[in-house]
Design a protein around this motif. Structure first.
Motif, mmCIF file in Angstrom:
data_model
loop_
_atom_site.group_PDB
_atom_site.id
_atom_site.type_symbol
_atom_site.label_atom_id
_atom_site.label_comp_id
_atom_site.label_asym_id
_atom_site.label_seq_id
_atom_site.Cartn_x
_atom_site.Cartn_y
_atom_site.Cartn_z
ATOM 1 N N MET A 51 1.120 -0.996 0.102
ATOM 2 C CA MET A 51 0.340 -0.063 -0.062
ATOM 3 C C MET A 51 0.711 1.506 0.241
ATOM 4 N N ASP A 72 1.853 1.479 -4.130
ATOM 5 C CA ASP A 72 0.175 1.255 -4.664
ATOM 6 C C ASP A 72 -0.904 2.264 -2.881
ATOM 7 N N LYS A 73 -1.423 3.311 -3.091
ATOM 8 C CA LYS A 73 -2.450 3.635 -2.938
ATOM 9 C C LYS A 73 -3.953 2.559 -2.828
ATOM 10 N N ASN A 74 -3.918 2.212 -4.175
ATOM 11 C CA ASN A 74 -5.329 1.453 -4.525
ATOM 12 C C ASN A 74 -4.436 0.395 -3.875
ATOM 13 N N PHE A 75 -3.409 -0.590 -3.488
ATOM 14 C CA PHE A 75 -3.234 -1.943 -3.834
ATOM 15 C C PHE A 75 -4.739 -2.828 -2.785
ATOM 16 N N ASN A 76 -5.123 -3.774 -3.598
ATOM 17 C CA ASN A 76 -5.796 -4.678 -2.082
ATOM 18 C C ASN A 76 -5.719 -5.797 -2.405
ATOM 19 N N THR A 107 -11.282 -3.745 -9.386
ATOM 20 C CA THR A 107 -10.685 -3.334 -8.143
ATOM 21 C C THR A 107 -10.248 -2.557 -7.245
ATOM 22 N N SER A 108 -9.390 -2.082 -6.721
ATOM 23 C CA SER A 108 -9.681 -1.668 -5.565
ATOM 24 C C SER A 108 -9.934 0.372 -5.464
ATOM 25 N N GLU A 109 -10.484 0.527 -7.305
ATOM 26 C CA GLU A 109 -10.496 1.117 -7.205
ATOM 27 C C GLU A 109 -12.002 1.656 -8.214
ATOM 28 N N PRO A 110 -12.659 2.946 -7.093
ATOM 29 C CA PRO A 110 -13.690 3.565 -7.113
ATOM 30 C C PRO A 110 -14.157 2.811 -9.167
ATOM 31 N N GLN A 111 -15.351 2.352 -9.580
ATOM 32 C CA GLN A 111 -15.437 2.760 -10.471
ATOM 33 C C GLN A 111 -17.073 3.888 -10.796
#
Length: 97
Positions: A21, A24-28, A93-97
């Motif tokens: 994290m 990569d702050k979007n790591f899940n 992904t952990s990013e919002p869609q």
């Protein structure tokens, strides 16, 4: 009380997740682990694991077909470099869609 070996595993996973994290702050971590978890749920001979899978797939007495499709898709997915993807939906992904 959590057995020592489990606490060490959990601690190491949390440390690895923290490092990822930072990079990569979007790591899940769960997104990456889901194909393995799906494969285990579908193939493990332990009846307790199969019962847990049923609890995930059956909600209010009804089979959640989308969840079943996702579990099967993820279990079949090979280790490639692209984002994890269900055959019926957007990349996982952990990013919002």
């Amino acid at each position: 009380r959590v057995p020592e070996r489990f606490s060490l595993i959990i601690r190491s996973l949390l440390t690895q997740e923290g490092i990822c994290m930072t990079l990569d702050k979007n790591f899940n971590f769960l997104v990456l682990a889901f194909p393995y978890i799906s494969r285990r749920m579908l193939t493990d001979p332990d009846p307790r694991l199969r019962m847990r899978m049923l609890k995930v797939l059956i909600v209010d007495g009804k089979l959640e077909w989308d969840r079943l499709q996702l579990v099967v898709d993820m279990a079949q997915q090979s280790d490639d470099s692209g984002p994890l993807q269900s055959s019926n939906g957007p990349p996982l992904t952990s990013e919002p869609q």
